[in-house]
Design a protein around this motif. Sequence first.
Motif, PDB file in Angstrom:
ATOM      1  N   TRP A 156      13.957 -22.023  24.482  1.00  0.00           N
ATOM      2  CA  TRP A 156      12.994 -22.621  23.551  1.00  0.00           C
ATOM      3  C   TRP A 156      11.760 -23.138  24.279  1.00  0.00           C
ATOM      4  N   SER A 157      11.920 -23.563  25.525  1.00  0.00           N
ATOM      5  CA  SER A 157      10.825 -24.190  26.251  1.00  0.00           C
ATOM      6  C   SER A 157       9.950 -23.193  27.016  1.00  0.00           C
ATOM      7  N   ILE A 158      10.229 -21.883  26.932  1.00  0.00           N
ATOM      8  CA  ILE A 158       9.408 -20.932  27.678  1.00  0.00           C
ATOM      9  C   ILE A 158       8.019 -20.861  27.064  1.00  0.00           C
ATOM     10  N   PRO A 159       7.020 -20.491  27.837  1.00  0.00           N
ATOM     11  CA  PRO A 159       5.658 -20.405  27.294  1.00  0.00           C
ATOM     12  C   PRO A 159       5.594 -19.373  26.174  1.00  0.00           C
ATOM     13  N   PRO A 160       4.941 -19.695  25.060  1.00  0.00           N
ATOM     14  CA  PRO A 160       4.845 -18.733  23.956  1.00  0.00           C
ATOM     15  C   PRO A 160       3.975 -17.558  24.340  1.00  0.00           C
ATOM     16  N   ARG A 161       4.237 -16.411  23.679  1.00  0.00           N
ATOM     17  CA  ARG A 161       3.461 -15.215  23.953  1.00  0.00           C
ATOM     18  C   ARG A 161       2.052 -15.341  23.380  1.00  0.00           C
ATOM     19  N   ILE A 162       1.917 -16.094  22.310  1.00  0.00           N
ATOM     20  CA  ILE A 162       0.596 -16.366  21.722  1.00  0.00           C
ATOM     21  C   ILE A 162       0.406 -17.874  21.725  1.00  0.00           C
ATOM     22  N   SER A 163      -0.535 -18.347  22.506  1.00  0.00           N
ATOM     23  CA  SER A 163      -0.704 -19.790  22.645  1.00  0.00           C
ATOM     24  C   SER A 163      -1.196 -20.416  21.349  1.00  0.00           C
ATOM     25  N   PRO A 164      -0.562 -21.498  20.897  1.00  0.00           N
ATOM     26  CA  PRO A 164      -1.037 -22.176  19.675  1.00  0.00           C
ATOM     27  C   PRO A 164      -2.448 -22.715  19.882  1.00  0.00           C
ATOM     28  N   GLN A 165      -3.262 -22.597  18.868  1.00  0.00           N
ATOM     29  CA  GLN A 165      -4.607 -23.149  18.910  1.00  0.00           C
ATOM     30  C   GLN A 165      -4.562 -24.601  18.436  1.00  0.00           C
ATOM     31  N   ALA A 166      -5.484 -25.358  18.963  1.00  0.00           N
ATOM     32  CA  ALA A 166      -5.479 -26.787  18.642  1.00  0.00           C
ATOM     33  C   ALA A 166      -5.621 -27.024  17.147  1.00  0.00           C
ATOM     34  N   ASP A 167      -6.421 -26.190  16.473  1.00  0.00           N
ATOM     35  CA  ASP A 167      -6.646 -26.441  15.054  1.00  0.00           C
ATOM     36  C   ASP A 167      -5.517 -25.912  14.184  1.00  0.00           C
ATOM     37  N   GLN A 168      -4.561 -25.168  14.781  1.00  0.00           N
ATOM     38  CA  GLN A 168      -3.435 -24.619  14.013  1.00  0.00           C
ATOM     39  C   GLN A 168      -3.916 -23.947  12.739  1.00  0.00           C
ATOM     40  N   ASP A 169      -4.937 -23.101  12.864  1.00  0.00           N
ATOM     41  CA  ASP A 169      -5.592 -22.521  11.692  1.00  0.00           C
ATOM     42  C   ASP A 169      -5.265 -21.039  11.620  1.00  0.00           C
ATOM     43  N   LEU A 170      -4.661 -20.618  10.529  1.00  0.00           N
ATOM     44  CA  LEU A 170      -4.338 -19.207  10.350  1.00  0.00           C
ATOM     45  C   LEU A 170      -5.577 -18.318  10.347  1.00  0.00           C
ATOM     46  N   TYR A 171      -6.743 -18.925  10.101  1.00  0.00           N
ATOM     47  CA  TYR A 171      -7.942 -18.112   9.991  1.00  0.00           C
ATOM     48  C   TYR A 171      -8.427 -17.571  11.332  1.00  0.00           C
ATOM     49  N   ARG A 172      -7.769 -17.943  12.418  1.00  0.00           N
ATOM     50  CA  ARG A 172      -8.120 -17.313  13.684  1.00  0.00           C
ATOM     51  C   ARG A 172      -7.619 -15.872  13.736  1.00  0.00           C
ATOM     52  N   TYR A 173      -6.718 -15.509  12.808  1.00  0.00           N
ATOM     53  CA  TYR A 173      -6.260 -14.130  12.698  1.00  0.00           C
ATOM     54  C   TYR A 173      -7.155 -13.383  11.709  1.00  0.00           C
ATOM     55  N   SER A 174      -7.250 -12.090  11.879  1.00  0.00           N
ATOM     56  CA  SER A 174      -8.079 -11.278  10.980  1.00  0.00           C
ATOM     57  C   SER A 174      -7.487 -11.283   9.568  1.00  0.00           C
ATOM     58  N   PRO A 175      -8.296 -11.007   8.553  1.00  0.00           N
ATOM     59  CA  PRO A 175      -7.790 -10.988   7.174  1.00  0.00           C
ATOM     60  C   PRO A 175      -6.637 -10.007   6.973  1.00  0.00           C
ATOM     61  N   ILE A 176      -6.738  -8.833   7.597  1.00  0.00           N
ATOM     62  CA  ILE A 176      -5.658  -7.841   7.443  1.00  0.00           C
ATOM     63  C   ILE A 176      -4.370  -8.371   8.062  1.00  0.00           C
ATOM     64  N   PHE A 177      -4.500  -8.991   9.252  1.00  0.00           N
ATOM     65  CA  PHE A 177      -3.309  -9.512   9.919  1.00  0.00           C
ATOM     66  C   PHE A 177      -2.699 -10.666   9.119  1.00  0.00           C
ATOM     67  N   ARG A 178      -3.545 -11.517   8.548  1.00  0.00           N
ATOM     68  CA  ARG A 178      -3.033 -12.606   7.713  1.00  0.00           C
ATOM     69  C   ARG A 178      -2.292 -12.047   6.500  1.00  0.00           C
ATOM     70  N   GLN A 179      -2.810 -10.975   5.928  1.00  0.00           N
ATOM     71  CA  GLN A 179      -2.148 -10.376   4.770  1.00  0.00           C
ATOM     72  C   GLN A 179      -0.775  -9.812   5.171  1.00  0.00           C
ATOM     73  N   ILE A 180      -0.712  -9.182   6.348  1.00  0.00           N
ATOM     74  CA  ILE A 180       0.571  -8.647   6.833  1.00  0.00           C
ATOM     75  C   ILE A 180       1.577  -9.783   7.011  1.00  0.00           C
ATOM     76  N   LEU A 181       1.125 -10.884   7.601  1.00  0.00           N
ATOM     77  CA  LEU A 181       2.017 -12.031   7.780  1.00  0.00           C
ATOM     78  C   LEU A 181       2.481 -12.575   6.433  1.00  0.00           C
ATOM     79  N   TYR A 182       1.555 -12.683   5.500  1.00  0.00           N
ATOM     80  CA  TYR A 182       1.899 -13.209   4.177  1.00  0.00           C
ATOM     81  C   TYR A 182       2.903 -12.297   3.476  1.00  0.00           C
ATOM     82  N   ASN A 183       2.719 -10.988   3.607  1.00  0.00           N
ATOM     83  CA  ASN A 183       3.650 -10.040   3.001  1.00  0.00           C
ATOM     84  C   ASN A 183       5.056 -10.204   3.555  1.00  0.00           C
ATOM     85  N   ARG A 184       5.149 -10.741   4.753  1.00  0.00           N
ATOM     86  CA  ARG A 184       6.456 -10.944   5.384  1.00  0.00           C
ATOM     87  C   ARG A 184       6.957 -12.380   5.216  1.00  0.00           C
ATOM     88  N   GLY A 185       6.334 -13.114   4.308  1.00  0.00           N
ATOM     89  CA  GLY A 185       6.805 -14.461   4.001  1.00  0.00           C
ATOM     90  C   GLY A 185       6.281 -15.536   4.912  1.00  0.00           C
TER      91      GLY A 185
END
Length: 433
Positions: A8-37
Amino acid sequence: MTNLQKRWSIPPRISPQADQDLYRYSPIFRQILYNRGVSTPQEAENYLNAAPPPNDVLDITGIGAAVERISHAIKNNQSIVVYGDFDADGVTSTALMVQTLTALGAQAHGYIPDRFDEGYGLNTDALDEIKAGGADLVITVDCGIRALPEADHAHQIGLDLIVTDHHSPGSELPQAVAVINTKQPGDNYPEKNLAGVGTAYKLACALIDKRQPSNINSDQLLDLVAIGTVADLVPLVGENRTLVRYGLDYIRTIPRQGILSLLGAAGVSDYKNINASTIGFILGPRLNAAGRIDSAMRAYDLLLTEDPRQTGEMALKLDNLNRERQHLTRETQEAAEELANTDDPDTLLLFAAHEDFNPGVVGLAASRLVEKYYRPAIVAHTNTEYTRASCRSIPELNITSALDECIDLLVQHGGHAMAAGLTVKKENMPALK
């Protein structure tokens, strides 16, 4: 705590951003994530990093009792038989449990029934044979949750039974020392969609944590977990996604000889870049082919053999069996389409049975019918007395629940919402249909 949980303590593959904002991902990628719950920044980080969830294996009902009984068997040098299934999930489950038990000092052997002579799951003749061979304890993997008469028979002949399974339980549970299935009523473990090999892995983790051996750790089993999980088509979300992610990492780093040989036989030379698709389209079908056409013990032996010459020969045999399986599947699908009245738009359920259908490929043919016509499909091999069928469904119909409504007509049945198997007497076929 398992090694995987400690990660659990290993470094993440994608570093969390300070603002924790989903909008740092592209719209298409956000839609893919949303489709997967996935709808929050934290869920996105967990999903993309496949972070190990802080689940406690001891929350699984029956784990404690199973560990105590197995420890007693090891201490008293009792013989243990691991009883599996003939698909890739069952084969990897059997190999995983035997590898674990052997490393812990147990007398452990694998038993996988013959699809053609014995059929799926526990059977009384096999239990009699196992008892006559001197076994004291049977551990099922990827089967057993609905084997009530067989469990009673095991008790009557003096065989202790531990059931590990992931299929949907019936209204009653089998008589056993322990029943391990996160779908059973009252189980508090959060992940309910583990494959059979994932369920077996949880028991293996509990045993390793309890006994603290120096010659095996839970990470060494993750390659088998990844293969069985992907091949069984369980959802690759939650804990399954984590298990597959780290299992793939392990294969890319330290592949077991059998897997390396099977990749080579299939023409895959770069094991360092394999992914879930490699399992789904290369490894899984070849492991499955053994039980569909010949004996699943061929696949089981491949996974536990370390000699390169032997595994090379075994892998070539599985590759040839897979080619034969592909040919039989095409033939069966074509014949099933003719029998199932696929041209009629009012046919809500595709049903095809024939004495010439190979029992090992009826499930594959049913899957292809579902893909082509988007209707539930049942394809069966029939003989003078019984019809044994594989069922595949669509999200709108829970096929196992549908079969539960027909239980008075069936000899045996079980499975998931989207896939099931059944045995019915031939005279009850018209009523069942």
